[in-house]
Design an enzyme around this catalytic site. Sequence first.
Site, PDB file in Angstrom:
ATOM      1  N   SER A 140      61.098 121.332 -14.633  1.00 40.29           N
ATOM      2  CA  SER A 140      60.552 121.870 -13.390  1.00 40.29           C
ATOM      3  C   SER A 140      59.346 121.051 -12.977  1.00 40.29           C
ATOM      4  CB  SER A 140      60.123 123.330 -13.599  1.00 40.29           C
ATOM      5  OG  SER A 140      59.378 123.796 -12.490  1.00 40.29           O
ATOM      6  N   TYR A 156      55.504 129.146 -19.176  1.00 42.50           N
ATOM      7  CA  TYR A 156      56.621 128.372 -18.623  1.00 42.50           C
ATOM      8  C   TYR A 156      56.164 126.957 -18.273  1.00 42.50           C
ATOM      9  CZ  TYR A 156      60.405 127.060 -15.434  1.00 42.50           C
ATOM     10  OH  TYR A 156      61.435 126.398 -14.813  1.00 42.50           O
TER      11      TYR A 156
END
Length: 234
Positions: A140, A156
């Site tokens: 990401s 995350y």
Amino acid sequence: MQHGDRTALVTGGARGIGLEIGRQLADQGLRVLIGARKPAAAEEACRTIGPAALPLALDVTSATSVSTAVREALELTGRIDVLVNNAGVSLDGELRPPYVDEGILRATLDTNLTGAWLMAEAVVPGMVETGYGRVVNVTSSYGSLALMDSGRHPAYRISKTALNALTRMLAAELAGTGVLVNAADPGWTRSGMGGPSAPRGPEDGADTPVWLATLPEGDATTGGLFADRVPLPW
């Protein structure tokens, strides 16, 4: 060797982006192993994809499960040419640094970082032996140090930053072996993780991982982070 002679293993392949990655790879003629923690989910995904897909019980957070699954995969297909580390979790709530939930941090790292690392350890030596391999880590832009602008989703973000570092290290270690290692940001995609309001469909999210997974022989693209097939800063 043509795509039809290649085998790809997709972790977290039973739904969402992983399922679409498996479908697109099968459409390009690859045999596809769909890894999922729940065997029934993997089997259902394979029925959706078609006869080129084979189910594989796989929990990337367990070293025993990883070694067993890779052994079974090799017994089924004889080789693993492509590894797509797609399995991932996002468990953060509203907590932000400097506060930390150790349980969430460990669980996130176990899947997003350690799971990908265990898979690479199990699969990459065989790729080196044959002189061909494609490893794609689904990451990401939240893990990009250059683009990091808030403390939202800290566990995350940290896990994806670490996965990006693993991508760079693997690419450096494997330079000249025929094994290419890259990271792909699928963008905010409608999935179990991305939710129903995300602007991108799974077919869009899967495009860059599939592109990197099928880079042709002779291509030297390795150690990169890409979104929509365009390089992103680390």
